[in-house]
Design a protein around this motif. Structure first.
Motif, PDB file in Angstrom:
ATOM      1  N   TYR A 151       0.842  -1.198   0.000  1.00 33.05           N
ATOM      2  CA  TYR A 151       0.000   0.000   0.000  1.00 33.05           C
ATOM      3  C   TYR A 151       0.872   1.240   0.000  1.00 33.05           C
ATOM      4  O   TYR A 151       1.969   1.251   0.554  1.00 33.05           O
TER       5      TYR A 151
ATOM      6  N   THR B  86       0.469   5.448   0.929  1.00 34.49           N
ATOM      7  CA  THR B  86      -0.417   6.405   1.581  1.00 34.49           C
ATOM      8  C   THR B  86       0.361   7.643   1.979  1.00 34.49           C
ATOM      9  O   THR B  86       1.599   7.613   2.064  1.00 34.49           O
TER      10      THR B  86
ATOM     11  N   LEU C 129       0.383   7.074   7.523  1.00 29.51           N
ATOM     12  CA  LEU C 129       0.103   5.759   8.097  1.00 29.51           C
ATOM     13  C   LEU C 129      -0.094   5.926   9.598  1.00 29.51           C
ATOM     14  O   LEU C 129       0.732   6.539  10.275  1.00 29.51           O
TER      15      LEU C 129
ATOM     16  N   LEU D 268      -4.081   5.669   5.986  1.00 34.98           N
ATOM     17  CA  LEU D 268      -4.210   4.232   6.162  1.00 34.98           C
ATOM     18  C   LEU D 268      -3.989   3.909   7.635  1.00 34.98           C
ATOM     19  O   LEU D 268      -3.013   4.374   8.234  1.00 34.98           O
TER      20      LEU D 268
ATOM     21  N   LYS E  43      -8.727   4.407   5.124  1.00 37.32           N
ATOM     22  CA  LYS E  43      -8.658   2.979   4.822  1.00 37.32           C
ATOM     23  C   LYS E  43      -8.182   2.253   6.076  1.00 37.32           C
ATOM     24  O   LYS E  43      -7.156   2.613   6.656  1.00 37.32           O
TER      25      LYS E  43
ATOM     26  N   CYS F 232       3.526  -1.192   3.983  1.00 38.09           N
ATOM     27  CA  CYS F 232       2.876   0.109   3.852  1.00 38.09           C
ATOM     28  C   CYS F 232       3.938   1.185   3.652  1.00 38.09           C
ATOM     29  O   CYS F 232       4.752   1.428   4.551  1.00 38.09           O
TER      30      CYS F 232
ATOM     31  N   ALA G 243      -3.845   3.666  -0.762  1.00 38.16           N
ATOM     32  CA  ALA G 243      -4.538   3.513   0.520  1.00 38.16           C
ATOM     33  C   ALA G 243      -6.036   3.622   0.375  1.00 38.16           C
ATOM     34  O   ALA G 243      -6.785   3.053   1.147  1.00 38.16           O
ATOM     35  N   GLU G 244      -6.509   4.385  -0.622  1.00 40.03           N
ATOM     36  CA  GLU G 244      -7.960   4.565  -0.721  1.00 40.03           C
ATOM     37  C   GLU G 244      -8.637   3.455  -1.488  1.00 40.03           C
ATOM     38  O   GLU G 244      -9.844   3.445  -1.644  1.00 40.03           O
TER      39      GLU G 244
END
Length: 427
Positions: free
Chosen positions: A6, A8, A11, A34, A72, A99, A425-426
Protein backbone atom coordinates in the motif's frame (compact mmCIF):
# COMPACT_ATOMS: atom_id res chain seq x y z
CA UNK A 1 3.49 -15.75 1.05
CA UNK A 2 2.02 -12.99 -1.13
CA UNK A 3 2.84 -9.51 0.14
CA UNK A 4 0.19 -6.83 -0.34
CA UNK A 5 1.63 -3.34 -0.74
CA UNK A 6 0.00 0.00 0.00
CA UNK A 7 0.96 3.61 -0.55
CA UNK A 8 -0.42 6.41 1.58
CA UNK A 9 0.31 9.93 2.73
CA UNK A 10 -0.11 9.15 6.42
CA UNK A 11 0.10 5.76 8.10
CA UNK A 12 -1.47 5.41 11.56
CA UNK A 13 -0.43 2.39 13.63
CA UNK A 14 -3.11 1.69 16.21
CA UNK A 15 -6.87 2.20 16.02
CA UNK A 16 -7.74 3.03 19.60
CA UNK A 17 -9.22 6.43 20.43
CA UNK A 18 -5.94 8.31 19.82
CA UNK A 19 -5.37 6.64 16.45
CA UNK A 20 -9.00 7.14 15.40
CA UNK A 21 -8.87 10.87 16.23
CA UNK A 22 -5.53 11.33 14.44
CA UNK A 23 -6.69 9.44 11.34
CA UNK A 24 -9.98 11.32 11.10
CA UNK A 25 -8.43 14.78 11.45
CA UNK A 26 -5.72 13.96 8.90
CA UNK A 27 -8.26 12.58 6.41
CA UNK A 28 -10.55 15.54 7.03
CA UNK A 29 -7.62 17.74 6.01
CA UNK A 30 -7.40 16.00 2.63
CA UNK A 31 -4.62 13.46 3.21
CA UNK A 32 -4.75 9.82 2.16
CA UNK A 33 -4.76 7.91 5.46
CA UNK A 34 -4.21 4.23 6.16
CA UNK A 35 -4.79 2.75 9.65
CA UNK A 36 -3.34 -0.61 10.69
CA UNK A 37 -4.35 -2.40 13.89
CA UNK A 38 -4.10 -5.93 15.28
CA UNK A 39 -7.81 -5.93 16.18
CA UNK A 40 -10.41 -6.66 13.49
CA UNK A 41 -12.28 -3.41 14.24
CA UNK A 42 -11.45 0.16 15.24
CA UNK A 43 -11.82 1.23 18.85
CA UNK A 44 -9.07 -0.47 20.81
CA UNK A 45 -9.73 -2.16 24.13
CA UNK A 46 -11.71 0.74 25.57
CA UNK A 47 -14.17 0.86 22.64
CA UNK A 48 -14.22 -2.85 21.89
CA UNK A 49 -17.66 -4.02 20.74
CA UNK A 50 -19.82 -5.82 23.28
CA UNK A 51 -23.10 -7.39 22.23
CA UNK A 52 -24.61 -6.86 25.70
CA UNK A 53 -23.98 -3.13 25.97
CA UNK A 54 -24.09 -0.28 23.49
CA UNK A 55 -21.11 2.02 23.17
CA UNK A 56 -21.36 5.42 24.82
CA UNK A 57 -22.14 8.61 22.91
CA UNK A 58 -18.53 9.75 22.43
CA UNK A 59 -17.35 6.36 21.19
CA UNK A 60 -20.23 6.11 18.73
CA UNK A 61 -19.55 9.62 17.43
CA UNK A 62 -15.86 8.96 16.73
CA UNK A 63 -16.37 5.50 15.26
CA UNK A 64 -19.12 6.81 12.98
CA UNK A 65 -16.81 9.59 11.87
CA UNK A 66 -14.00 7.22 10.94
CA UNK A 67 -16.42 4.83 9.23
CA UNK A 68 -17.87 7.58 7.06
CA UNK A 69 -14.49 9.12 6.20
CA UNK A 70 -12.00 8.29 3.45
CA UNK A 71 -9.72 6.47 5.92
CA UNK A 72 -8.66 2.98 4.82
CA UNK A 73 -8.60 0.49 7.73
CA UNK A 74 -6.63 -2.76 7.76
CA UNK A 75 -7.49 -4.92 10.77
CA UNK A 76 -5.98 -8.09 12.17
CA UNK A 77 -2.41 -7.00 11.37
CA UNK A 78 0.56 -6.54 13.71
CA UNK A 79 3.26 -4.11 12.60
CA UNK A 80 6.58 -5.83 13.29
CA UNK A 81 9.37 -4.20 11.26
CA UNK A 82 10.64 -1.25 9.26
CA UNK A 83 12.65 -2.82 6.41
CA UNK A 84 13.59 0.60 5.01
CA UNK A 85 12.80 4.28 5.69
CA UNK A 86 9.21 5.12 4.86
CA UNK A 87 7.99 1.51 4.91
CA UNK A 88 6.39 -0.55 7.70
CA UNK A 89 5.58 -4.24 7.48
CA UNK A 90 2.72 -6.02 9.22
CA UNK A 91 1.65 -9.65 9.52
CA UNK A 92 -1.87 -11.04 9.67
CA UNK A 93 -3.31 -14.52 9.90
CA UNK A 94 -2.61 -15.36 6.27
CA UNK A 95 -0.98 -12.26 4.79
CA UNK A 96 1.90 -9.83 4.99
CA UNK A 97 1.40 -6.14 4.25
CA UNK A 98 4.00 -3.49 3.37
CA UNK A 99 2.88 0.11 3.85
CA UNK A 100 4.82 2.94 2.22
CA UNK A 101 4.10 6.35 3.74
CA UNK A 102 5.17 9.98 3.86
CA UNK A 103 4.40 10.51 7.55
CA UNK A 104 3.76 8.10 10.41
CA UNK A 105 1.59 8.42 13.52
CA UNK A 106 2.09 5.86 16.28
CA UNK A 107 -0.88 5.18 18.55
CA UNK A 108 0.31 1.94 20.10
CA UNK A 109 -1.40 2.42 23.46
CA UNK A 110 -0.49 0.80 26.76
CA UNK A 111 -0.56 -2.57 28.45
CA UNK A 112 -1.04 -3.77 32.00
CA UNK A 113 1.87 -4.02 34.38
CA UNK A 114 2.22 -7.38 36.09
CA UNK A 115 4.20 -7.93 39.27
CA UNK A 116 5.20 -11.52 40.13
CA UNK A 117 4.06 -13.15 43.36
CA UNK A 118 3.68 -16.83 44.34
CA UNK A 119 0.87 -18.34 42.28
CA UNK A 120 0.61 -15.55 39.69
CA UNK A 121 1.08 -18.08 36.85
CA UNK A 122 -1.87 -20.26 37.91
CA UNK A 123 -4.73 -20.66 35.40
CA UNK A 124 -7.49 -18.06 35.93
CA UNK A 125 -5.04 -15.51 37.33
CA UNK A 126 -5.32 -12.83 34.65
CA UNK A 127 -4.74 -9.16 34.12
CA UNK A 128 -7.71 -7.03 35.13
CA UNK A 129 -8.12 -5.63 31.63
CA UNK A 130 -7.24 -9.05 30.26
CA UNK A 131 -10.22 -10.66 32.00
CA UNK A 132 -12.49 -7.89 30.72
CA UNK A 133 -11.28 -8.58 27.17
CA UNK A 134 -11.92 -12.31 27.58
CA UNK A 135 -15.47 -11.63 28.77
CA UNK A 136 -16.09 -9.29 25.84
CA UNK A 137 -14.90 -12.11 23.58
CA UNK A 138 -17.46 -14.51 25.08
CA UNK A 139 -16.00 -15.99 28.29
CA UNK A 140 -18.96 -16.87 30.57
CA UNK A 141 -18.55 -15.06 33.88
CA UNK A 142 -22.01 -15.14 35.45
CA UNK A 143 -21.90 -16.42 39.03
CA UNK A 144 -18.09 -16.60 39.13
CA UNK A 145 -16.35 -15.31 42.27
CA UNK A 146 -13.74 -12.70 41.35
CA UNK A 147 -11.10 -10.84 43.32
CA UNK A 148 -9.92 -7.66 41.59
CA UNK A 149 -6.52 -6.48 42.85
CA UNK A 150 -3.51 -4.35 42.01
CA UNK A 151 -3.56 -0.63 41.30
CA UNK A 152 -5.11 2.01 39.08
CA UNK A 153 -8.54 3.22 37.95
CA UNK A 154 -8.84 0.24 35.63
CA UNK A 155 -9.62 -1.96 38.66
CA UNK A 156 -12.88 -0.12 39.31
CA UNK A 157 -13.90 -0.03 35.66
CA UNK A 158 -13.27 -3.77 35.29
CA UNK A 159 -15.08 -4.61 38.52
CA UNK A 160 -18.10 -2.60 37.38
CA UNK A 161 -18.10 -4.26 33.98
CA UNK A 162 -17.84 -7.79 35.42
CA UNK A 163 -20.56 -7.13 37.99
CA UNK A 164 -22.91 -5.99 35.22
CA UNK A 165 -22.39 -9.38 33.56
CA UNK A 166 -23.32 -11.32 36.65
CA UNK A 167 -19.96 -11.92 38.30
CA UNK A 168 -19.68 -11.92 42.09
CA UNK A 169 -16.99 -9.41 42.97
CA UNK A 170 -15.56 -10.58 46.29
CA UNK A 171 -13.30 -7.62 46.97
CA UNK A 172 -11.33 -4.85 45.25
CA UNK A 173 -7.81 -4.53 46.67
CA UNK A 174 -5.95 -1.30 45.81
CA UNK A 175 -2.30 -0.95 46.86
CA UNK A 176 -2.44 2.85 46.93
CA UNK A 177 -2.78 4.68 50.22
CA UNK A 178 -6.14 6.23 51.03
CA UNK A 179 -4.52 9.67 51.47
CA UNK A 180 -3.27 9.61 47.85
CA UNK A 181 -6.73 8.67 46.61
CA UNK A 182 -8.28 11.54 48.56
CA UNK A 183 -5.86 13.97 46.87
CA UNK A 184 -6.83 12.51 43.49
CA UNK A 185 -10.48 12.90 44.41
CA UNK A 186 -9.96 16.62 45.02
CA UNK A 187 -8.58 16.95 41.48
CA UNK A 188 -11.81 15.42 40.17
CA UNK A 189 -13.64 18.53 41.37
CA UNK A 190 -12.02 20.38 38.46
CA UNK A 191 -13.14 17.70 35.96
CA UNK A 192 -16.95 17.36 36.16
CA UNK A 193 -16.99 14.56 33.57
CA UNK A 194 -14.50 12.49 35.57
CA UNK A 195 -16.36 13.26 38.79
CA UNK A 196 -19.58 11.95 37.25
CA UNK A 197 -17.81 8.80 36.06
CA UNK A 198 -16.41 8.22 39.56
CA UNK A 199 -19.86 8.69 41.12
CA UNK A 200 -21.46 6.29 38.63
CA UNK A 201 -18.82 3.66 39.39
CA UNK A 202 -19.30 4.08 43.13
CA UNK A 203 -23.03 3.50 42.78
CA UNK A 204 -22.46 0.49 40.52
CA UNK A 205 -20.05 -1.08 43.04
CA UNK A 206 -22.11 -0.39 46.13
CA UNK A 207 -21.77 -3.17 48.69
CA UNK A 208 -18.44 -4.45 47.35
CA UNK A 209 -15.50 -4.01 49.77
CA UNK A 210 -12.91 -1.57 48.40
CA UNK A 211 -9.73 -1.76 50.44
CA UNK A 212 -6.82 0.64 50.10
CA UNK A 213 -3.27 -0.15 51.31
CA UNK A 214 -4.07 -3.72 50.27
CA UNK A 215 -2.45 -6.09 47.77
CA UNK A 216 -2.18 -9.79 46.89
CA UNK A 217 0.79 -11.71 48.34
CA UNK A 218 0.00 -15.15 46.90
CA UNK A 219 -2.55 -17.19 44.97
CA UNK A 220 -3.17 -20.90 45.47
CA UNK A 221 -5.10 -23.74 43.89
CA UNK A 222 -4.65 -27.20 42.43
CA UNK A 223 -5.52 -26.94 38.73
CA UNK A 224 -6.52 -23.27 38.78
CA UNK A 225 -6.70 -20.46 41.28
CA UNK A 226 -8.97 -21.22 44.24
CA UNK A 227 -8.00 -18.48 46.67
CA UNK A 228 -5.84 -15.39 46.98
CA UNK A 229 -4.07 -14.19 50.12
CA UNK A 230 -4.31 -10.44 50.67
CA UNK A 231 -2.28 -8.19 52.95
CA UNK A 232 -3.33 -4.93 54.53
CA UNK A 233 -0.83 -3.62 57.04
CA UNK A 234 0.12 -6.50 59.37
CA UNK A 235 -3.06 -8.43 58.55
CA UNK A 236 -3.15 -11.31 56.04
CA UNK A 237 -6.19 -13.38 55.07
CA UNK A 238 -7.37 -15.64 52.26
CA UNK A 239 -10.33 -14.97 49.96
CA UNK A 240 -11.87 -17.78 47.89
CA UNK A 241 -12.29 -17.04 44.20
CA UNK A 242 -12.67 -18.51 40.72
CA UNK A 243 -10.66 -15.71 39.07
CA UNK A 244 -8.06 -13.25 40.25
CA UNK A 245 -7.99 -10.17 38.01
CA UNK A 246 -4.74 -8.45 38.88
CA UNK A 247 -2.87 -5.56 37.25
CA UNK A 248 -0.67 -2.79 38.61
CA UNK A 249 -1.68 0.23 36.51
CA UNK A 250 -0.56 0.62 32.88
CA UNK A 251 2.69 0.89 30.90
CA UNK A 252 3.19 2.73 27.59
CA UNK A 253 3.93 0.52 24.57
CA UNK A 254 7.14 2.10 23.27
CA UNK A 255 8.79 -0.83 21.45
CA UNK A 256 7.89 0.28 17.92
CA UNK A 257 8.94 3.86 18.66
CA UNK A 258 12.26 2.61 20.05
CA UNK A 259 12.82 0.49 16.95
CA UNK A 260 12.36 3.63 14.85
CA UNK A 261 14.88 5.60 16.89
CA UNK A 262 12.53 7.82 18.90
CA UNK A 263 13.75 9.34 22.14
CA UNK A 264 12.28 7.72 25.25
CA UNK A 265 12.01 9.67 28.50
CA UNK A 266 10.77 8.23 31.80
CA UNK A 267 9.34 5.19 30.04
CA UNK A 268 7.32 7.17 27.47
CA UNK A 269 7.90 8.46 23.95
CA UNK A 270 9.11 12.08 23.98
CA UNK A 271 7.07 14.44 21.76
CA UNK A 272 7.10 18.18 21.05
CA UNK A 273 4.10 20.51 21.22
CA UNK A 274 2.72 19.10 17.95
CA UNK A 275 3.13 15.46 19.06
CA UNK A 276 6.14 15.00 16.76
CA UNK A 277 8.85 12.71 18.12
CA UNK A 278 12.61 13.21 17.88
CA UNK A 279 12.37 11.59 14.42
CA UNK A 280 11.14 14.08 11.83
CA UNK A 281 7.79 13.19 10.28
CA UNK A 282 7.02 10.62 12.99
CA UNK A 283 4.29 11.51 15.49
CA UNK A 284 3.15 9.71 18.62
CA UNK A 285 -0.18 10.00 20.46
CA UNK A 286 -2.08 8.46 23.32
CA UNK A 287 -0.81 6.22 26.09
CA UNK A 288 2.55 5.53 24.43
CA UNK A 289 3.39 9.18 25.25
CA UNK A 290 2.38 8.60 28.87
CA UNK A 291 -0.68 7.02 30.46
CA UNK A 292 -3.33 9.72 30.58
CA UNK A 293 -6.77 8.34 29.78
CA UNK A 294 -9.33 8.63 27.02
CA UNK A 295 -9.80 12.39 26.90
CA UNK A 296 -6.07 13.12 26.63
CA UNK A 297 -5.64 10.44 23.97
CA UNK A 298 -8.35 11.98 21.81
CA UNK A 299 -6.92 15.49 22.06
CA UNK A 300 -3.39 14.31 21.29
CA UNK A 301 -4.71 12.42 18.29
CA UNK A 302 -6.41 15.54 16.94
CA UNK A 303 -3.27 17.63 17.42
CA UNK A 304 -1.12 15.09 15.56
CA UNK A 305 -3.64 14.64 12.74
CA UNK A 306 -3.73 18.36 12.05
CA UNK A 307 0.00 18.88 12.57
CA UNK A 308 0.90 16.04 10.19
CA UNK A 309 -1.15 17.76 7.49
CA UNK A 310 0.48 21.14 8.19
CA UNK A 311 -2.59 22.66 9.86
CA UNK A 312 -0.65 23.76 12.91
CA UNK A 313 -2.94 26.64 13.79
CA UNK A 314 -5.84 24.19 14.04
CA UNK A 315 -3.66 22.02 16.26
CA UNK A 316 -2.88 24.97 18.53
CA UNK A 317 -6.59 25.39 19.25
CA UNK A 318 -6.48 22.14 21.25
CA UNK A 319 -3.38 22.97 23.31
CA UNK A 320 -5.27 24.33 26.33
CA UNK A 321 -7.55 21.28 26.44
CA UNK A 322 -4.53 19.00 26.22
CA UNK A 323 -2.81 20.94 29.02
CA UNK A 324 -5.80 20.34 31.29
CA UNK A 325 -5.87 16.60 30.71
CA UNK A 326 -2.08 16.29 31.03
CA UNK A 327 -2.37 17.89 34.46
CA UNK A 328 -5.02 15.38 35.43
CA UNK A 329 -2.88 12.51 34.08
CA UNK A 330 0.11 13.63 36.15
CA UNK A 331 -2.01 13.55 39.31
CA UNK A 332 -3.40 10.16 38.35
CA UNK A 333 0.03 8.60 37.91
CA UNK A 334 1.32 10.09 41.17
CA UNK A 335 -1.67 8.67 43.03
CA UNK A 336 -1.05 5.13 41.76
CA UNK A 337 2.72 5.05 42.17
CA UNK A 338 3.85 1.59 43.25
CA UNK A 339 4.91 1.16 46.86
CA UNK A 340 8.23 -0.38 47.88
CA UNK A 341 6.61 -3.22 49.81
CA UNK A 342 5.64 -4.83 46.49
CA UNK A 343 9.31 -5.55 45.80
CA UNK A 344 9.13 -8.20 48.52
CA UNK A 345 6.36 -10.23 46.86
CA UNK A 346 8.45 -12.83 44.95
CA UNK A 347 9.92 -15.80 46.77
CA UNK A 348 13.09 -17.49 45.43
CA UNK A 349 10.92 -19.99 43.52
CA UNK A 350 8.57 -17.41 41.96
CA UNK A 351 8.86 -17.27 38.18
CA UNK A 352 9.72 -13.75 37.01
CA UNK A 353 9.94 -14.68 33.32
CA UNK A 354 7.00 -17.01 32.77
CA UNK A 355 7.86 -17.62 29.10
CA UNK A 356 11.26 -19.15 29.93
CA UNK A 357 10.52 -20.33 33.51
CA UNK A 358 13.19 -18.13 35.10
CA UNK A 359 12.77 -17.93 38.90
CA UNK A 360 13.59 -14.96 41.11
CA UNK A 361 16.58 -16.79 42.63
CA UNK A 362 18.28 -17.07 39.20
CA UNK A 363 18.06 -13.35 38.62
CA UNK A 364 19.34 -12.14 41.98
CA UNK A 365 22.95 -12.81 41.03
CA UNK A 366 22.72 -10.84 37.75
CA UNK A 367 23.57 -7.15 37.48
CA UNK A 368 21.67 -5.95 34.40
CA UNK A 369 18.90 -6.78 31.93
CA UNK A 370 21.52 -7.74 29.35
CA UNK A 371 23.33 -10.16 31.63
CA UNK A 372 20.02 -11.68 32.73
CA UNK A 373 19.08 -12.33 29.09
CA UNK A 374 22.47 -13.85 28.29
CA UNK A 375 22.68 -16.06 31.37
CA UNK A 376 19.04 -17.05 31.98
CA UNK A 377 17.08 -16.28 28.75
CA UNK A 378 14.87 -13.90 30.74
CA UNK A 379 12.95 -11.80 28.21
CA UNK A 380 13.73 -14.15 25.30
CA UNK A 381 10.30 -15.80 25.09
CA UNK A 382 7.21 -15.01 23.02
CA UNK A 383 6.29 -11.88 25.01
CA UNK A 384 9.72 -10.42 24.15
CA UNK A 385 10.16 -9.02 27.66
CA UNK A 386 6.85 -7.14 27.74
CA UNK A 387 5.92 -8.82 31.04
CA UNK A 388 9.22 -9.60 32.75
CA UNK A 389 11.00 -6.45 31.53
CA UNK A 390 8.88 -4.00 33.57
CA UNK A 391 8.87 -6.47 36.48
CA UNK A 392 12.68 -6.59 36.61
CA UNK A 393 12.86 -2.82 36.23
CA UNK A 394 10.68 -2.47 39.33
CA UNK A 395 12.41 -5.23 41.31
CA UNK A 396 16.05 -4.57 40.35
CA UNK A 397 16.10 -1.17 38.66
CA UNK A 398 17.22 -2.69 35.32
CA UNK A 399 16.56 -0.88 32.05
CA UNK A 400 15.65 -2.96 29.01
CA UNK A 401 17.97 -2.48 26.05
CA UNK A 402 17.88 -2.45 22.24
CA UNK A 403 14.60 -3.27 20.53
CA UNK A 404 15.18 -5.34 17.39
CA UNK A 405 12.79 -6.60 14.72
CA UNK A 406 10.48 -8.37 14.80
CA UNK A 407 8.69 -6.37 17.46
CA UNK A 408 6.25 -9.30 17.75
CA UNK A 409 6.89 -13.00 17.05
CA UNK A 410 6.12 -13.66 13.36
CA UNK A 411 6.45 -16.45 10.84
CA UNK A 412 9.86 -16.77 9.21
CA UNK A 413 8.22 -16.37 5.80
CA UNK A 414 6.98 -12.91 6.75
CA UNK A 415 10.56 -11.64 6.49
CA UNK A 416 10.81 -12.74 2.86
CA UNK A 417 8.83 -10.31 0.68
CA UNK A 418 7.24 -11.61 -2.51
CA UNK A 419 6.38 -9.51 -5.51
CA UNK A 420 2.97 -7.88 -5.62
CA UNK A 421 1.58 -4.66 -6.99
CA UNK A 422 1.23 -1.52 -4.91
CA UNK A 423 -2.28 -0.58 -3.84
CA UNK A 424 -3.24 3.03 -2.99
CA UNK A 425 -4.54 3.51 0.52
CA UNK A 426 -7.96 4.57 -0.72
CA UNK A 427 -8.51 1.42 -2.80
Amino acid sequence: MIEQRYRTDILVVGAGPAGVAAAFRAAESGARVLVVDDNPQCGGQIWRADSKKALDKDATKWLDRIRDSSVKFLGGLKVFDRPEPGVMRAEGFDQVVACRFEKLILATGARERFLPFPGWTLPNVTGSGGLQALVKAGLPIEGKRIVVAGSGPLLLAVAGYLKERGAKIQIIAEQTRRFDLVKLGLRLLKCPKKLQQAFDLKMKLQGIPYLTNCWPVSASGRNAVESVTLQQGPKEWAVSCDYLACGFHLLPNTELAELLGCRIEKGSVWVDEFQETSVQGLYCVGESCGVGGLELALVEGEVAGWAATNLKEKARERFSERRKWRGFAAGLNRAFELRRELKKLPTPETFICRCEDVPFSRLQSEHSWRSAKLQTRCGMGPCQGRVCGPATEFLFGWKTESVRPPVFPVRLGSFVPSSAGDAPAES
